[in-house]
Design a protein around this motif. Sequence first.
Motif, PDB file in Angstrom:
ATOM      1  N   UNK A 117       2.434   9.001  -7.389  1.00 33.97           N
ATOM      2  CA  UNK A 117       1.253   8.576  -8.146  1.00 33.97           C
ATOM      3  C   UNK A 117       1.328   7.087  -8.472  1.00 33.97           C
ATOM      4  N   UNK A 118       2.483   6.628  -8.910  1.00 37.93           N
ATOM      5  CA  UNK A 118       2.643   5.208  -9.228  1.00 37.93           C
ATOM      6  C   UNK A 118       2.431   4.334  -8.001  1.00 37.93           C
ATOM      7  N   UNK A 119       3.036   4.737  -6.881  1.00 41.63           N
ATOM      8  CA  UNK A 119       2.924   3.946  -5.663  1.00 41.63           C
ATOM      9  C   UNK A 119       1.502   3.873  -5.135  1.00 41.63           C
ATOM     10  N   UNK A 120       0.816   5.013  -5.119  1.00 43.60           N
ATOM     11  CA  UNK A 120      -0.563   5.042  -4.631  1.00 43.60           C
ATOM     12  C   UNK A 120      -1.471   4.205  -5.520  1.00 43.60           C
ATOM     13  N   UNK A 121      -1.336   4.350  -6.837  1.00 44.12           N
ATOM     14  CA  UNK A 121      -2.202   3.609  -7.757  1.00 44.12           C
ATOM     15  C   UNK A 121      -1.930   2.111  -7.689  1.00 44.12           C
ATOM     16  N   UNK A 122      -0.669   1.723  -7.570  1.00 43.00           N
ATOM     17  CA  UNK A 122      -0.361   0.291  -7.430  1.00 43.00           C
ATOM     18  C   UNK A 122      -0.929  -0.257  -6.136  1.00 43.00           C
TER      19      UNK A 122
END
Length: 460
Positions: A192-197
Amino acid sequence: MIRDKFRLLSPSTKIAVSFLVIIFIGSLLLSMPISHLPDSNVSYFQNLFTSVSMVCVTGLLTTPIVTTYSLFGKIICILLMQIGGLGLMTILAAFIVGVGRRMTFRDTIAVNEALNRHKIGDFKDYLTSIIKYTAIIEGSAFVLLALRFVPDFGMKKGLFHALFLAVSGFSNAGFDSFEGDSLQNYVHDPLVNGVMMGLIILGGIGFSVWFDVTENVYSIFKKRVKIGFMKDYKRLQVHTRLALNISLFLLILGTVVFLVLEWNNPESIGTFNVGDKVLAALFQSTTFRTAGFTTIDFLNFNHLTLFFLIITSFIGGSPGGTAGGLKTTTVALVVLLMYNEVKGQRYVNYAYHTIPTETVRRALVVVITFFVCFMLGTGLLLYFEQDQQPFHLMFEIASALTTIGLTIDLTPELSAASQVVIMVLMFIGRIGPITIFLSLGRSHKKQRNHKYAKTNILIG
């Protein structure tokens, strides 16, 4: 006719009017009974505020999305974010060109200005590429986020959360479809963090940077000749290199500063392991500059951390993207101007190129105008909200003007007058203060460049 009068408007006025029109239409759609949940009770003013925040991709709200709007209302919110991120004129132009219609030269100039693009050629391909890349990026993010949210929420809710966040993230809007706490439940989730960043960075870096990078990468693979990374990098346009360099520098600086200041803070990342600390710091550095999502309650940050992140939010993303703020290249030009002034260098140079004086002057005017808006907005809120803490009011103004959309639980508590100020600042922050003032200017009159005898004024 209205259509003919619109065509006669200046490009800056067309941009401002197009945003105002979609804000008004959005407020009407959100005010329809079908857009509300049965137990919600919101006024037109609250729907207008939501529409402004959605179209200006800010993230501030006076009423929660989840507990206010029905599925239909939430779909309207998604459309408003998408239109606000890309710009109504860009979407309409892409549609007109896509169906084989030709655009007038004045309309082409207006859309180019909305996209911060100076080239007139390849207009059709450029517009088509924007829509295509947006669909690919958001579609890919939707699939990846669905892998996490479907198991957590079930098929329907999981897919909807994935779609909502994909659009919101790429538009740098900062809205989420969860019941509070933004993305705090996923602070340790690398997917989730990687996709949103990735969404935030790709949306905020600017369309022109996308295409310059992809064209050069395609050229390298096509020729299959390796000449070295630095030589390949120098083939990029000067604007692309400057935008990438500043963005990378701010991302690394924000991450390092956050880690240093928050490493032992038990209210934020003090209890995390090293990997999770780095992940959380990287996400905060990314989102605070342009978007407004949170994986940690920022009210628990040290005051110095919060102050630093507010400063980075003023810089924002890059021109021609979905992010707000002063823009990376604008701030870079002003810093270069200051550096060259100290060095006694007459011209502003970067990467063995001289930046035109008109461009540097425009960058300086943007910075000054931006901070004038910030001071005026803060002054008005200090007058209207005398019982609130001054720092909280300054944070609210900065959040609105830079369109990061974070609030210290203050937006719903503000008076109607203060909320009007916030709406105006969100609008200015999205389309830019210079565009606002040019749209209000007397552009139809012939420009006169007067020059008189020289004189000296003492400064400093």
